[in-house]
Design a protein around this motif. Structure first.
Motif, PDB file in Angstrom:
ATOM      1  N   PHE A  80       0.829  -1.207   0.000  1.00  0.00           N
ATOM      2  CA  PHE A  80       0.000   0.000   0.000  1.00  0.00           C
ATOM      3  C   PHE A  80       0.863   1.257   0.000  1.00  0.00           C
ATOM      4  CE2 PHE A  80      -3.762  -2.431   1.742  1.00  0.00           C
ATOM      5  CZ  PHE A  80      -4.575  -2.173   0.658  1.00  0.00           C
ATOM      6  N   ARG A  81       1.891   1.279   0.818  1.00  0.00           N
ATOM      7  CA  ARG A  81       2.769   2.459   0.844  1.00  0.00           C
ATOM      8  C   ARG A  81       3.447   2.661  -0.499  1.00  0.00           C
ATOM      9  NH1 ARG A  81       3.502   0.259   5.849  1.00  0.00           N
ATOM     10  NH2 ARG A  81       5.483  -0.728   5.333  1.00  0.00           N
ATOM     11  N   LYS A  82       3.789   1.555  -1.156  1.00  0.00           N
ATOM     12  CA  LYS A  82       4.410   1.654  -2.475  1.00  0.00           C
ATOM     13  C   LYS A  82       3.411   2.185  -3.508  1.00  0.00           C
ATOM     14  CE  LYS A  82       7.196  -0.983  -5.701  1.00  0.00           C
ATOM     15  NZ  LYS A  82       7.764  -2.275  -6.028  1.00  0.00           N
ATOM     16  N   LEU A  83       2.165   1.712  -3.429  1.00  0.00           N
ATOM     17  CA  LEU A  83       1.140   2.189  -4.364  1.00  0.00           C
ATOM     18  C   LEU A  83       0.810   3.663  -4.135  1.00  0.00           C
ATOM     19  CD1 LEU A  83      -1.329  -0.854  -4.308  1.00  0.00           C
ATOM     20  CD2 LEU A  83       0.118  -0.140  -6.222  1.00  0.00           C
ATOM     21  N   LEU A  84       0.992   4.130  -2.900  1.00  0.00           N
ATOM     22  CA  LEU A  84       0.650   5.512  -2.543  1.00  0.00           C
ATOM     23  C   LEU A  84       1.885   6.398  -2.375  1.00  0.00           C
ATOM     24  CD1 LEU A  84      -2.061   4.650   0.100  1.00  0.00           C
ATOM     25  CD2 LEU A  84      -2.456   5.715  -2.122  1.00  0.00           C
ATOM     26  N   HIS A  85       3.029   5.991  -2.926  1.00  0.00           N
ATOM     27  CA  HIS A  85       4.258   6.722  -2.665  1.00  0.00           C
ATOM     28  C   HIS A  85       4.195   8.182  -3.090  1.00  0.00           C
ATOM     29  CE1 HIS A  85       5.061   5.896  -6.904  1.00  0.00           C
ATOM     30  NE2 HIS A  85       5.971   6.835  -6.848  1.00  0.00           N
ATOM     31  N   ASN A  86       3.375   8.509  -4.055  1.00  0.00           N
ATOM     32  CA  ASN A  86       3.258   9.908  -4.473  1.00  0.00           C
ATOM     33  C   ASN A  86       2.440  10.740  -3.487  1.00  0.00           C
ATOM     34  OD1 ASN A  86       4.735   9.509  -6.815  1.00  0.00           O
ATOM     35  ND2 ASN A  86       2.923   8.929  -7.978  1.00  0.00           N
ATOM     36  N   SER A  87       1.679  10.084  -2.631  1.00  0.00           N
ATOM     37  CA  SER A  87       0.823  10.788  -1.677  1.00  0.00           C
ATOM     38  C   SER A  87       1.558  11.207  -0.415  1.00  0.00           C
ATOM     39  CB  SER A  87      -0.344   9.894  -1.270  1.00  0.00           C
ATOM     40  OG  SER A  87      -1.092   9.526  -2.395  1.00  0.00           O
ATOM     41  N   TYR A  88       2.701  10.581  -0.146  1.00  0.00           N
ATOM     42  CA  TYR A  88       3.433  10.874   1.078  1.00  0.00           C
ATOM     43  C   TYR A  88       4.568  11.839   0.790  1.00  0.00           C
ATOM     44  CZ  TYR A  88       1.034   6.744   2.841  1.00  0.00           C
ATOM     45  OH  TYR A  88       0.085   5.835   3.218  1.00  0.00           O
ATOM     46  N   ARG A  89       4.871  12.669   1.786  1.00  0.00           N
ATOM     47  CA  ARG A  89       6.005  13.569   1.675  1.00  0.00           C
ATOM     48  C   ARG A  89       7.155  12.982   2.466  1.00  0.00           C
ATOM     49  NH1 ARG A  89       4.561  19.612   2.881  1.00  0.00           N
ATOM     50  NH2 ARG A  89       6.655  19.786   2.072  1.00  0.00           N
ATOM     51  N   SER A  90       8.342  13.080   1.911  1.00  0.00           N
ATOM     52  CA  SER A  90       9.492  12.559   2.638  1.00  0.00           C
ATOM     53  C   SER A  90       9.838  13.486   3.788  1.00  0.00           C
ATOM     54  CB  SER A  90      10.698  12.427   1.710  1.00  0.00           C
ATOM     55  OG  SER A  90      11.209  13.698   1.392  1.00  0.00           O
ATOM     56  N   SER A  91      10.499  12.960   4.779  1.00  0.00           N
ATOM     57  CA  SER A  91      10.854  13.772   5.947  1.00  0.00           C
ATOM     58  C   SER A  91      11.813  14.880   5.561  1.00  0.00           C
ATOM     59  CB  SER A  91      11.446  12.896   7.037  1.00  0.00           C
ATOM     60  OG  SER A  91      12.610  12.258   6.568  1.00  0.00           O
TER      61      SER A  91
END
Length: 116
Positions: A80-91
């Protein structure tokens, strides 16, 4: 489902089916903020995969073995995190944004003091 790294694991038919199944739930997963509900969704996918006759397997020390539910849920959560990688901001991006906001605020404070 093969729990491993590399092209062989990625291209396995079970992994393709898992990605297709997860893509049906990715919107629900992304809309919730509750960690417990996300875990429930992952558990549902693991259970559904096993109901359809699938297994979560790992190759280690020259032998294949089936992994438990905990490891399988982690695999689904990672998917799921891989599928949504564009939705998360890196630290790193968050830190840069905070730094810019702090500098902007400092400049505004300095300008206010200068004009007073």
């Amino acid at each position: 489902v093969i729990c491993g790294r590399g092209k062989a694991s990625y291209d396995h038919a079970g992994n393709h089916r898992l990605r297709n199944l997860a893509s049906m739930f990715v919107e629900k997963y992304s809309l919730t903020d509750c960690k417990q509900y996300k875990s429930t969704i992952a558990s549902h996918i693991v259970a559904r995969t096993r109901e359809m006759g699938g297994e979560f397997c790992k190759y280690e020390q020259g032998a294949w073995f089936e992994v438990g539910d905990h490891f399988a849920r982690e695999k689904v959560g990672f998917l799921f995190r891989k599928l949504l990688h564009n939705s998360y901001r890196s630290s790193a991006k968050v830190k840069i944004a905070r730094r810019r906001a702090r500098k902007t605020k400092q400049k505004e404070t300095q300008n206010q003091q200068y004009y007073q």
